[in-house]
Design a protein around this motif. Structure first.
Motif, mmCIF file in Angstrom:
data_model
loop_
_atom_site.group_PDB
_atom_site.id
_atom_site.type_symbol
_atom_site.label_atom_id
_atom_site.label_comp_id
_atom_site.label_asym_id
_atom_site.label_seq_id
_atom_site.Cartn_x
_atom_site.Cartn_y
_atom_site.Cartn_z
ATOM 1 N N GLU A 64 -21.002 43.688 -35.261
ATOM 2 C CA GLU A 64 -19.656 44.259 -35.104
ATOM 3 C C GLU A 64 -18.598 43.417 -35.831
ATOM 4 O O GLU A 64 -17.558 43.066 -35.264
ATOM 5 N N SER A 65 -18.884 43.087 -37.052
ATOM 6 C CA SER A 65 -17.937 42.290 -37.833
ATOM 7 C C SER A 65 -17.858 42.843 -39.250
ATOM 8 O O SER A 65 -18.616 43.742 -39.634
ATOM 9 N N GLU A 66 -16.931 42.285 -40.017
ATOM 10 C CA GLU A 66 -16.682 42.744 -41.385
ATOM 11 C C GLU A 66 -16.401 41.543 -42.276
ATOM 12 O O GLU A 66 -15.721 40.599 -41.873
ATOM 13 N N MET A 108 -19.612 53.975 -48.272
ATOM 14 C CA MET A 108 -20.995 54.442 -48.330
ATOM 15 C C MET A 108 -21.811 53.832 -47.193
ATOM 16 O O MET A 108 -21.643 52.644 -46.875
ATOM 17 N N ASP A 109 -22.649 54.638 -46.590
ATOM 18 C CA ASP A 109 -23.611 54.137 -45.614
ATOM 19 C C ASP A 109 -24.779 53.490 -46.341
ATOM 20 O O ASP A 109 -25.111 53.863 -47.470
ATOM 21 N N THR A 110 -25.407 52.547 -45.699
ATOM 22 C CA THR A 110 -26.585 51.900 -46.270
ATOM 23 C C THR A 110 -27.798 52.181 -45.397
ATOM 24 O O THR A 110 -27.682 52.389 -44.186
ATOM 25 N N CYS A 169 -15.849 45.446 -49.102
ATOM 26 C CA CYS A 169 -15.972 45.054 -47.698
ATOM 27 C C CYS A 169 -17.284 45.573 -47.128
ATOM 28 O O CYS A 169 -17.646 46.737 -47.329
ATOM 29 N N PHE A 170 -17.969 44.701 -46.389
ATOM 30 C CA PHE A 170 -19.212 45.048 -45.708
ATOM 31 C C PHE A 170 -18.940 45.035 -44.206
ATOM 32 O O PHE A 170 -18.506 44.019 -43.668
ATOM 33 N N LYS A 171 -19.214 46.142 -43.554
ATOM 34 C CA LYS A 171 -18.945 46.265 -42.120
ATOM 35 C C LYS A 171 -20.240 46.587 -41.385
ATOM 36 O O LYS A 171 -20.952 47.533 -41.742
ATOM 37 N N ASN A 172 -20.529 45.785 -40.366
ATOM 38 C CA ASN A 172 -21.723 45.980 -39.547
ATOM 39 C C ASN A 172 -21.305 46.560 -38.202
ATOM 40 O O ASN A 172 -20.592 45.922 -37.431
ATOM 41 N N THR A 173 -21.734 47.780 -37.912
ATOM 42 C CA THR A 173 -21.385 48.432 -36.641
ATOM 43 C C THR A 173 -22.426 48.211 -35.558
ATOM 44 O O THR A 173 -22.254 48.707 -34.439
ATOM 45 N N ASN A 174 -23.491 47.484 -35.851
ATOM 46 C CA ASN A 174 -24.518 47.220 -34.848
ATOM 47 C C ASN A 174 -24.021 46.225 -33.808
ATOM 48 O O ASN A 174 -23.290 45.285 -34.126
ATOM 49 N N GLU A 175 -24.448 46.430 -32.590
ATOM 50 C CA GLU A 175 -24.064 45.533 -31.504
ATOM 51 C C GLU A 175 -25.129 44.478 -31.210
ATOM 52 O O GLU A 175 -24.837 43.487 -30.527
#
Length: 280
Positions: free
Chosen positions: A30-32, A136-138, A168-174
Motif C-alpha cells: 500500500e505504498s507508492e 497501466m495495470d501490471t 510512479c509505481f503504486k502497490n495496492t496489495n495489503e
C-alpha cells in the motif's frame, strides 16, 4: 610521453562497452514510489516494466532461493527483449522459451497467492508539463512495453516540448511487496502515428499475403478432405461390387444345379411314360 599515454588511456576507456542492467524497485505494501525519467529533447524512448514477487514475500530460505532464480532469469529476459527489435519497436512478449524450473516456480507462486495473474501494482507515466498521463495495470511475469513514450503519453495541444517524465509505481496489495523492473531504450523519434497503440508484429501484418496463404491452406485442406472422402467411397463401392459379383456367381451355380435336376426329372418321367405306353 605523458600526452601519448593519456591518449592511449582515453582510447582504451572509450573502447570499453559497459552493459547496463534494468532498474529494480521494491514497492512496499500500500505504498507508492516515483522516479523522474529524462532523455534528450530530440529523441524518444521505449520503456519496459515487469512485476515479479519480492524476496520479502516470505522469510523461508527456500523461497529466497526461488525468488533469486526468478530475478536472475527475468533480468536476462529484460536485456534480451530490449535488444530484440521488430521494425522500430520492441516486442510485447519475451522472446525465447522458459525453463521448466522457472515455470514451476511461477505456477506455485500464482497458485499460492490467489491464482490471479494481476499483481496489484500499477504504473503511471505523467507528463509534468502538459499533465497528460497514462496508467497501466501490471501482471506477474508479463512485460508492459511502451513504445515511443512521447506519443504514448499524449500532450495537450500547444504544450511546450517535454524533456522528462514522472513514473510512479503504486502497490495496492495489503499483504506483500512487489518488485518492479524497468528498462528503457533511447531511440530517434519516429512517425507521427502512435505505433504503441498497434499490436505486436505477427502474421496479420503480412496482409494480403497472409490472407492469400490462409485461403490457399483452406483450399488445400478442402481438397485433402474431398480426396479422403473419394477414397473411402471407392473402397465402399469396391466392397459392394465384390459382394454383388459373389451373389451373382452363387446364383449362377444354383441355377445350373436346378437346371440339371429338372433335366434329370424330365428324362426320368419321359422314360417311364414311354415304357408305360410300351413305346420302348
Amino acid at each position: 610521453m605523458r600526452s601519448i599515454l593519456s591518449a592511449i588511456f582515453m582510447l582504451a576507456t572509450a573502447s570499453i562497452a559497459v552493459d547496463g542492467y534494468p532498474m529494480i524497485l521494491e514497492i512496499a505494501e500500500e505504498s507508492e514510489r516515483c522516479i523522474d525519467y529524462n532523455f534528450p529533447q530530440d529523441e524518444d524512448a521505449h520503456v519496459v516494466f515487469l512485476s515479479v514477487p519480492s524476496a520479502a514475500v516470505e522469510t523461508e530460505d527456500v523461497w529466497i532461493q526461488k525468488q533469486k532464480k526468478l530475478e536472475t532469469f527475468y533480468l536476462g529476459k529484460m536485456l534480451e527483449l530490449t535488444k530484440f527489435r521488430v521494425h522500430t519497436t520492441l516486442p510485447r512478449k519475451f522472446p525465447g522459451d522458459y525453463p521448466d524450473d522457472v515455470m514451476k516456480v511461477q505456477e506455485e507462486f500464482v497458485a499460492e497467492y490467489g491464482g490471479e495473474l494481476k499483481s496489484g501494482a500499477t504504473v503511471k507515466i505523467t507528463n509534468p508539463v502538459s499533465y497528460g498521463s497514462r496508467t497501466m495495470d501490471t501482471y506477474w511475469f508479463t512485460p508492459v512495453v511502451i513504445n515511443h513514450i512521447r506519443r504514448a503519453v499524449k500532450s495537450q495541444q500547444g504544450a511546450p516540448p517535454l524533456e522528462g517524465y514522472e513514473i510512479c509505481f503504486k502497490n495496492t496489495n495489503e499483504d506483500y511487496p512487489v518488485m518492479m523492473m524497468m528498462e528503457a531504450v533511447t531511440t530517434a523519434q519516429g512517425a507521427e502515428e502512435d505505433e504503441d497503440a498497434g499490436e505486436t508484429f505477427d502474421g496479420s501484418h503480412l496482409t494480403p499475403l497472409a490472407e492469400q496463404l490462409e485461403e490457399s491452406i483452406a483450399a488445400a485442406k478442402t481438397v485433402v478432405r474431398e480426396m479422403g472422402y473419394m477414397e473411402s467411397r471407392e473402397q465402399r463401392m469396391r466392397k459392394t461390387a465384390d459382394s454383388i459379383n459373389a451373389r451373382v456367381r452363387y446364383f449362377s451355380y444354383i441355377s445350373v444345379c436346378v437346371l440339371l435336376v429338372v433335366t434329370y426329372l424330365q428324362v426320368t418321367y419321359l422314360k417311364r411314360y414311354f415304357r408305360k405306353k410300351k413305346l420302348l
